[in-house]
Design a protein around this motif. Structure first.
Motif, PDB file in Angstrom:
ATOM      1  N   ASP A  12       0.845  -1.180   0.000  1.00  0.00           N
ATOM      2  CA  ASP A  12       0.000   0.000   0.000  1.00  0.00           C
ATOM      3  C   ASP A  12       0.889   1.242   0.000  1.00  0.00           C
ATOM      4  OD1 ASP A  12      -1.794   2.017   0.395  1.00  0.00           O
ATOM      5  OD2 ASP A  12      -2.580   1.253   2.283  1.00  0.00           O
ATOM      6  N   ASP A  13       1.155   1.780  -1.175  1.00  0.00           N
ATOM      7  CA  ASP A  13       2.033   2.949  -1.298  1.00  0.00           C
ATOM      8  C   ASP A  13       1.397   4.231  -0.788  1.00  0.00           C
ATOM      9  OD1 ASP A  13       4.020   1.409  -2.448  1.00  0.00           O
ATOM     10  OD2 ASP A  13       3.369   1.842  -4.496  1.00  0.00           O
ATOM     11  N   ASP A  14       0.132   4.189  -0.460  1.00  0.00           N
ATOM     12  CA  ASP A  14      -0.575   5.391  -0.024  1.00  0.00           C
ATOM     13  C   ASP A  14      -0.672   5.499   1.494  1.00  0.00           C
ATOM     14  OD1 ASP A  14      -1.065   6.141  -2.691  1.00  0.00           O
ATOM     15  OD2 ASP A  14      -2.822   4.839  -2.760  1.00  0.00           O
ATOM     16  N   SER A  15      -0.022   4.615   2.230  1.00  0.00           N
ATOM     17  CA  SER A  15      -0.112   4.631   3.691  1.00  0.00           C
ATOM     18  C   SER A  15       1.205   5.033   4.328  1.00  0.00           C
ATOM     19  CB  SER A  15      -0.513   3.250   4.225  1.00  0.00           C
ATOM     20  OG  SER A  15      -1.852   2.973   3.932  1.00  0.00           O
ATOM     21  N   VAL A  16       1.083   5.600   5.506  1.00  0.00           N
ATOM     22  CA  VAL A  16       2.235   5.923   6.343  1.00  0.00           C
ATOM     23  C   VAL A  16       1.852   5.580   7.780  1.00  0.00           C
ATOM     24  CG1 VAL A  16       1.537   8.342   6.620  1.00  0.00           C
ATOM     25  CG2 VAL A  16       3.908   7.708   6.978  1.00  0.00           C
ATOM     26  N   TRP A  17       2.799   5.028   8.513  1.00  0.00           N
ATOM     27  CA  TRP A  17       2.601   4.730   9.935  1.00  0.00           C
ATOM     28  C   TRP A  17       3.316   5.811  10.742  1.00  0.00           C
ATOM     29  CZ3 TRP A  17      -0.166   0.641  12.042  1.00  0.00           C
ATOM     30  CH2 TRP A  17      -0.626  -0.309  11.136  1.00  0.00           C
ATOM     31  N   ILE A  18       2.596   6.458  11.649  1.00  0.00           N
ATOM     32  CA  ILE A  18       3.154   7.500  12.503  1.00  0.00           C
ATOM     33  C   ILE A  18       3.286   6.920  13.909  1.00  0.00           C
ATOM     34  CG2 ILE A  18       2.908   9.844  13.382  1.00  0.00           C
ATOM     35  CD1 ILE A  18       3.018   9.738  10.341  1.00  0.00           C
ATOM     36  N   VAL A  19       4.492   6.996  14.485  1.00  0.00           N
ATOM     37  CA  VAL A  19       4.741   6.454  15.825  1.00  0.00           C
ATOM     38  C   VAL A  19       4.739   7.600  16.832  1.00  0.00           C
ATOM     39  CG1 VAL A  19       6.323   5.156  17.296  1.00  0.00           C
ATOM     40  CG2 VAL A  19       6.117   4.575  14.847  1.00  0.00           C
ATOM     41  N   TYR A  20       3.902   7.453  17.860  1.00  0.00           N
ATOM     42  CA  TYR A  20       3.754   8.453  18.915  1.00  0.00           C
ATOM     43  C   TYR A  20       4.267   7.906  20.234  1.00  0.00           C
ATOM     44  CZ  TYR A  20       0.375  10.425  15.628  1.00  0.00           C
ATOM     45  OH  TYR A  20      -0.231  10.946  14.511  1.00  0.00           O
ATOM     46  N   GLU A  21       4.824   8.778  21.046  1.00  0.00           N
ATOM     47  CA  GLU A  21       5.227   8.409  22.405  1.00  0.00           C
ATOM     48  C   GLU A  21       4.255   9.033  23.397  1.00  0.00           C
ATOM     49  OE1 GLU A  21       8.967   8.790  25.529  1.00  0.00           O
ATOM     50  OE2 GLU A  21       9.184   9.570  23.503  1.00  0.00           O
ATOM     51  N   SER A  22       3.587   8.190  24.160  1.00  0.00           N
ATOM     52  CA  SER A  22       2.684   8.582  25.234  1.00  0.00           C
ATOM     53  C   SER A  22       1.560   9.526  24.780  1.00  0.00           C
ATOM     54  CB  SER A  22       3.489   9.215  26.375  1.00  0.00           C
ATOM     55  OG  SER A  22       2.748   9.200  27.562  1.00  0.00           O
ATOM     56  N   PRO A  23       0.774   9.111  23.769  1.00  0.00           N
ATOM     57  CA  PRO A  23      -0.371   9.936  23.392  1.00  0.00           C
ATOM     58  C   PRO A  23      -1.441   9.878  24.484  1.00  0.00           C
ATOM     59  CG  PRO A  23      -0.456   7.871  22.217  1.00  0.00           C
ATOM     60  CD  PRO A  23       0.855   7.890  22.977  1.00  0.00           C
ATOM     61  N   PRO A  24      -2.367  10.824  24.503  1.00  0.00           N
ATOM     62  CA  PRO A  24      -3.367  10.872  25.585  1.00  0.00           C
ATOM     63  C   PRO A  24      -4.175   9.584  25.759  1.00  0.00           C
ATOM     64  CG  PRO A  24      -3.441  12.895  24.318  1.00  0.00           C
ATOM     65  CD  PRO A  24      -2.499  11.969  23.594  1.00  0.00           C
TER      66      PRO A  24
END
Length: 79
Positions: A12-24
């Motif tokens: 899926d070339d249209d996706s990106v994974w965003i990694v968050y640290e300690s989201p609410p």
């Protein structure tokens, strides 16, 4: 905790994974959320460490360092 739909693919070339640290919604944890065409999806993975979250992402992705303009909770992105 992992919630990745069966239709999620590394092709899926249209996706990106965003990694968050300690989201609410997951304090004291790391969360990777998938965006498709810049829109949020219901796919995510959760772990106690950054390494744990990375190990749960689909194989074959490439890491992108965070930008100074990113939200402070963002640690990295994967495409």
């Amino acid at each position: 905790m992992t919630k990745i739909s069966e239709t999620t693919s590394i092709d899926d070339d249209d996706s990106v994974w965003i990694v968050y640290e300690s989201p609410p919604d997951f304090p004291d944890q790391y969360v990777a959320r998938r965006l498709h065409l810049s829109r949020p999806t219901s796919d995510y993975v959760v772990g106690n460490t950054l390494i744990e979250v990375r190990s749960k992402l689909p194989k074959g992705l490439f890491r992108i360092e965070r930008s100074d303009r990113d939200d402070p909770l963002i640690r990295e992105s994967w495409i």
